[in-house]
Design a protein around this motif. Structure first.
Motif, PDB file in Angstrom:
ATOM      1  N   PHE A  30      25.116  13.425  18.849  1.00  0.00           N
ATOM      2  CA  PHE A  30      24.167  14.492  18.553  1.00  0.00           C
ATOM      3  C   PHE A  30      22.889  13.901  17.969  1.00  0.00           C
ATOM      4  CE2 PHE A  30      22.381  17.494  15.458  1.00  0.00           C
ATOM      5  CZ  PHE A  30      22.085  18.557  16.294  1.00  0.00           C
ATOM      6  N   THR A  31      23.031  12.970  17.035  1.00  0.00           N
ATOM      7  CA  THR A  31      21.870  12.351  16.401  1.00  0.00           C
ATOM      8  C   THR A  31      21.070  11.511  17.389  1.00  0.00           C
ATOM      9  OG1 THR A  31      23.070  12.287  14.304  1.00  0.00           O
ATOM     10  CG2 THR A  31      21.131  10.879  14.487  1.00  0.00           C
ATOM     11  N   VAL A  32      21.748  10.738  18.210  1.00  0.00           N
ATOM     12  CA  VAL A  32      21.048   9.941  19.227  1.00  0.00           C
ATOM     13  C   VAL A  32      20.254  10.855  20.150  1.00  0.00           C
ATOM     14  CG1 VAL A  32      21.405   8.506  21.288  1.00  0.00           C
ATOM     15  CG2 VAL A  32      22.625   7.977  19.181  1.00  0.00           C
ATOM     16  N   SER A  33      20.854  11.950  20.559  1.00  0.00           N
ATOM     17  CA  SER A  33      20.170  12.885  21.449  1.00  0.00           C
ATOM     18  C   SER A  33      19.014  13.596  20.759  1.00  0.00           C
ATOM     19  CB  SER A  33      21.160  13.918  21.980  1.00  0.00           C
ATOM     20  OG  SER A  33      22.128  13.290  22.762  1.00  0.00           O
ATOM     21  N   PHE A  36      16.074  10.636  20.103  1.00  0.00           N
ATOM     22  CA  PHE A  36      15.402  10.102  21.286  1.00  0.00           C
ATOM     23  C   PHE A  36      15.082  11.208  22.296  1.00  0.00           C
ATOM     24  CE2 PHE A  36      17.707   6.389  19.622  1.00  0.00           C
ATOM     25  CZ  PHE A  36      16.613   5.589  19.372  1.00  0.00           C
ATOM     26  N   ASP A  37      16.102  11.709  22.957  1.00  0.00           N
ATOM     27  CA  ASP A  37      15.909  12.719  23.990  1.00  0.00           C
ATOM     28  C   ASP A  37      17.299  13.101  24.495  1.00  0.00           C
ATOM     29  OD1 ASP A  37      14.990  14.265  26.094  1.00  0.00           O
ATOM     30  OD2 ASP A  37      14.345  12.587  27.323  1.00  0.00           O
ATOM     31  N   PRO A  38      17.574  14.390  24.704  1.00  0.00           N
ATOM     32  CA  PRO A  38      18.900  14.749  25.206  1.00  0.00           C
ATOM     33  C   PRO A  38      19.243  14.088  26.543  1.00  0.00           C
ATOM     34  CG  PRO A  38      17.831  16.689  24.325  1.00  0.00           C
ATOM     35  CD  PRO A  38      16.808  15.575  24.314  1.00  0.00           C
ATOM     36  N   LEU A  39      18.278  13.943  27.409  1.00  0.00           N
ATOM     37  CA  LEU A  39      18.542  13.288  28.689  1.00  0.00           C
ATOM     38  C   LEU A  39      18.873  11.813  28.476  1.00  0.00           C
ATOM     39  CD1 LEU A  39      18.673  13.490  31.739  1.00  0.00           C
ATOM     40  CD2 LEU A  39      16.242  12.992  31.815  1.00  0.00           C
ATOM     41  N   PHE A  40      18.129  11.138  27.625  1.00  0.00           N
ATOM     42  CA  PHE A  40      18.409   9.740  27.306  1.00  0.00           C
ATOM     43  C   PHE A  40      19.783   9.609  26.657  1.00  0.00           C
ATOM     44  CE2 PHE A  40      18.312   6.250  24.194  1.00  0.00           C
ATOM     45  CZ  PHE A  40      18.127   5.183  25.051  1.00  0.00           C
ATOM     46  N   VAL A  43      22.456   9.919  29.374  1.00  0.00           N
ATOM     47  CA  VAL A  43      22.517   8.712  30.206  1.00  0.00           C
ATOM     48  C   VAL A  43      23.152   7.566  29.425  1.00  0.00           C
ATOM     49  CG1 VAL A  43      21.106   6.956  31.357  1.00  0.00           C
ATOM     50  CG2 VAL A  43      20.597   9.380  31.686  1.00  0.00           C
ATOM     51  N   LEU A  44      22.758   7.404  28.174  1.00  0.00           N
ATOM     52  CA  LEU A  44      23.325   6.344  27.344  1.00  0.00           C
ATOM     53  C   LEU A  44      24.818   6.556  27.146  1.00  0.00           C
ATOM     54  CD1 LEU A  44      22.729   3.822  25.669  1.00  0.00           C
ATOM     55  CD2 LEU A  44      22.314   5.329  23.724  1.00  0.00           C
ATOM     56  N   TYR A  45      25.233   7.794  26.904  1.00  0.00           N
ATOM     57  CA  TYR A  45      26.652   8.095  26.740  1.00  0.00           C
ATOM     58  C   TYR A  45      27.422   7.766  28.018  1.00  0.00           C
ATOM     59  CZ  TYR A  45      31.017  10.544  26.164  1.00  0.00           C
ATOM     60  OH  TYR A  45      32.341  10.831  26.115  1.00  0.00           O
ATOM     61  N   ALA A  46      26.877   8.131  29.154  1.00  0.00           N
ATOM     62  CA  ALA A  46      27.532   7.833  30.433  1.00  0.00           C
ATOM     63  C   ALA A  46      27.681   6.328  30.641  1.00  0.00           C
ATOM     64  CB  ALA A  46      26.750   8.450  31.583  1.00  0.00           C
ATOM     65  N   VAL A  48      27.927   4.043  28.233  1.00  0.00           N
ATOM     66  CA  VAL A  48      28.910   3.542  27.280  1.00  0.00           C
ATOM     67  C   VAL A  48      30.318   3.869  27.751  1.00  0.00           C
ATOM     68  CG1 VAL A  48      29.813   3.885  24.948  1.00  0.00           C
ATOM     69  CG2 VAL A  48      27.376   3.557  25.285  1.00  0.00           C
ATOM     70  N   VAL A  49      30.525   5.056  28.261  1.00  0.00           N
ATOM     71  CA  VAL A  49      31.856   5.464  28.733  1.00  0.00           C
ATOM     72  C   VAL A  49      32.269   4.629  29.937  1.00  0.00           C
ATOM     73  CG1 VAL A  49      33.127   7.360  29.796  1.00  0.00           C
ATOM     74  CG2 VAL A  49      31.703   7.790  27.806  1.00  0.00           C
ATOM     75  N   LYS A  50      31.368   4.361  30.854  1.00  0.00           N
ATOM     76  CA  LYS A  50      31.703   3.563  32.038  1.00  0.00           C
ATOM     77  C   LYS A  50      32.040   2.116  31.683  1.00  0.00           C
ATOM     78  CE  LYS A  50      29.731   5.788  35.991  1.00  0.00           C
ATOM     79  NZ  LYS A  50      28.910   5.603  37.166  1.00  0.00           N
ATOM     80  N   SER A  51      31.404   1.582  30.633  1.00  0.00           N
ATOM     81  CA  SER A  51      31.604   0.176  30.306  1.00  0.00           C
ATOM     82  C   SER A  51      32.943  -0.061  29.615  1.00  0.00           C
ATOM     83  CB  SER A  51      30.462  -0.336  29.419  1.00  0.00           C
ATOM     84  OG  SER A  51      30.527   0.254  28.142  1.00  0.00           O
ATOM     85  N   LYS A  52      33.609   0.976  29.153  1.00  0.00           N
ATOM     86  CA  LYS A  52      34.889   0.793  28.443  1.00  0.00           C
ATOM     87  C   LYS A  52      36.070   1.115  29.298  1.00  0.00           C
ATOM     88  CE  LYS A  52      33.085   1.067  23.967  1.00  0.00           C
ATOM     89  NZ  LYS A  52      33.467   0.768  22.693  1.00  0.00           N
TER      90      LYS A  52
END
Length: 52
Positions: A30-33, A36-40, A43-46, A48-52
């Protein structure tokens, strides 16, 4: 202006809830969004999830 702020907060909360549902920290995403930006945040969350 108030509508844009409300949409920003709602989009950030949506990303936070999505992260929380998958075992991640709601407040972190929530804080990151919010900062920075909800879209960013989404994308960043996606990435991170793919890399794990």
């Amino acid at each position: 202006m108030l509508i844009i702020l409300l949409l920003w907060v709602m989009a950030s909360a949506f990303i936070g809830w999505g992260a929380s549902a998958r075992g991640r920290s709601f407040w972190l995403w929530f804080t990151v969004s919010m900062v920075f930006d909800p879209l960013f945040g989404a994308v960043l969350y996606a990435m991170v999830v793919k890399s794990k």
